[in-house]
Design a protein around this motif. Structure first.
Motif, PDB file in Angstrom:
ATOM      1  N   GLY A  73      36.711  40.166  35.572  1.00  0.00           N
ATOM      2  CA  GLY A  73      38.342  40.064  36.671  1.00  0.00           C
ATOM      3  C   GLY A  73      39.519  40.493  35.876  1.00  0.00           C
ATOM      4  O   GLY A  73      39.960  40.123  34.672  1.00  0.00           O
ATOM      5  N   THR A  74      40.206  41.430  36.437  1.00  0.00           N
ATOM      6  CA  THR A  74      41.147  42.089  35.787  1.00  0.00           C
ATOM      7  C   THR A  74      42.520  40.921  35.691  1.00  0.00           C
ATOM      8  O   THR A  74      42.972  40.932  34.765  1.00  0.00           O
ATOM      9  N   ARG A  75      42.582  39.963  36.598  1.00  0.00           N
ATOM     10  CA  ARG A  75      43.350  39.113  36.703  1.00  0.00           C
ATOM     11  C   ARG A  75      43.435  38.011  35.457  1.00  0.00           C
ATOM     12  O   ARG A  75      44.196  37.822  34.489  1.00  0.00           O
ATOM     13  N   ASN A  76      41.833  37.873  35.116  1.00  0.00           N
ATOM     14  CA  ASN A  76      41.784  36.985  34.105  1.00  0.00           C
ATOM     15  C   ASN A  76      42.105  37.749  32.555  1.00  0.00           C
ATOM     16  O   ASN A  76      42.482  36.909  31.713  1.00  0.00           O
ATOM     17  N   CYS A  77      41.973  38.919  32.628  1.00  0.00           N
ATOM     18  CA  CYS A  77      42.163  39.807  31.462  1.00  0.00           C
ATOM     19  C   CYS A  77      43.588  39.932  31.430  1.00  0.00           C
ATOM     20  O   CYS A  77      44.112  39.657  30.121  1.00  0.00           O
ATOM     21  N   PHE A  78      44.460  39.660  32.330  1.00  0.00           N
ATOM     22  CA  PHE A  78      45.992  39.880  31.938  1.00  0.00           C
ATOM     23  C   PHE A  78      46.556  38.428  31.655  1.00  0.00           C
ATOM     24  O   PHE A  78      47.447  38.254  30.793  1.00  0.00           O
ATOM     25  N   ASP A  79      45.634  37.375  32.119  1.00  0.00           N
ATOM     26  CA  ASP A  79      46.192  36.066  31.460  1.00  0.00           C
ATOM     27  C   ASP A  79      45.794  36.054  30.123  1.00  0.00           C
ATOM     28  O   ASP A  79      46.345  35.343  29.214  1.00  0.00           O
ATOM     29  N   LYS A  82      48.304  37.656  27.751  1.00  0.00           N
ATOM     30  CA  LYS A  82      49.441  36.767  27.602  1.00  0.00           C
ATOM     31  C   LYS A  82      49.256  35.975  26.616  1.00  0.00           C
ATOM     32  O   LYS A  82      50.366  35.477  25.932  1.00  0.00           O
ATOM     33  N   CYS A 114      36.992  36.839  30.882  1.00  0.00           N
ATOM     34  CA  CYS A 114      37.502  37.844  30.110  1.00  0.00           C
ATOM     35  C   CYS A 114      37.773  37.335  28.701  1.00  0.00           C
ATOM     36  O   CYS A 114      38.344  36.354  28.232  1.00  0.00           O
ATOM     37  N   THR A 139      45.620  47.266  27.968  1.00  0.00           N
ATOM     38  CA  THR A 139      46.052  47.578  29.355  1.00  0.00           C
ATOM     39  C   THR A 139      45.381  49.060  29.522  1.00  0.00           C
ATOM     40  O   THR A 139      44.944  49.230  30.775  1.00  0.00           O
ATOM     41  N   TRP A 153      44.675  47.607  39.644  1.00  0.00           N
ATOM     42  CA  TRP A 153      45.451  46.311  39.394  1.00  0.00           C
ATOM     43  C   TRP A 153      44.754  45.115  39.740  1.00  0.00           C
ATOM     44  O   TRP A 153      45.279  43.901  39.452  1.00  0.00           O
ATOM     45  N   ALA A 154      44.117  44.989  40.870  1.00  0.00           N
ATOM     46  CA  ALA A 154      43.374  43.924  41.401  1.00  0.00           C
ATOM     47  C   ALA A 154      41.773  43.744  41.161  1.00  0.00           C
ATOM     48  O   ALA A 154      41.545  42.792  41.297  1.00  0.00           O
TER      49      ALA A 154
END
Length: 192
Positions: A73-79, A82, A114, A139, A153-154
């Motif tokens: 999950g891309t959102r997990n990777c962005f978390d 951080k 992720c 990224t 992105w999603a």
């Protein structure tokens, strides 16, 4: 009291509005309303930066996914991104072990399914870089190895590795990896 206020309001209104006056000659000339040009009518949005491609960039390698549940999950990777040390332009010597500072490696961060790893290729050498550059490579991996390039992105990503090196990368450099990890089980209350 209400009738007095309403009469006073109507009197003030008739004095202020030029159309309500009986003699139009007594009214001051109407000022033209200035026409303001809308700055957003000719707004051109610059193109987004090109998405890195593993075929063009020899230092990027995307993983092959054999099972659908191994998509990340891309959102997990962005978390997880951080949770890495903060981005900075300060150059430093990334090193393995030894002194405990912001350039000590290996560093891992995870969220959901992720896992992001930053490590040295050769633990006996130090490499100069910045956290900004390493975060940019993460990224690039997320977008370059995305399942759907139009919804990078999603949607999910395959993950992969990116070599940040000055030399050939076989014996020196920094390696950034994004890979699937088993998500932690949710905590439950034990009823006894």
């Amino acid at each position: 009291m209400l009738t007095i206020l309403s009469t006073l309001f109507l009197t003030i209104l008739t004095l202020l509005l030029p159309t309500a006056r009986s003699n139009p000659i007594d009214s001051p000339p109407a000022l033209p309303i200035p026409q303001i040009e809308n700055p957003f009518t000719n707004l051109t949005i610059p193109n987004a930066p090109p998405i890195p491609s593993p075929s063009k960039d020899k230092k990027m390698k995307c993983y092959t996914i054999y099972f659908p549940w191994n998509w990340i999950g891309t959102r997990n990777c962005f978390d997880a991104l951080k949770k890495l040390p903060p981005a900075s332009h300060i150059k430093g010597e990334f090193h393995h072990g030894g002194r405990y500072d912001q350039f000590r490696l290996p560093v891992t961060a995870s969220s959901g399914d992720c896992l992001i790893e930053v490590k040295l290729v050769d633990v006996n050498k130090e490499e100069e870089s910045t956290w900004d550059e390493l975060r940019d490579r993460v990224t690039d991996l997320l977008f370059g190895c995305a399942y759907d390039k139009k919804k990078y992105w999603a949607g999910p990503t395959r993950g992969g590795s990116y070599l940040v090196a000055k030399g050939d990368g076989k014996k020196d450099g920094l390696k950034v990896r994004v890979k699937w990890t088993k998500p932690p089980k949710p905590r439950t209350l034990d009823a006894r």
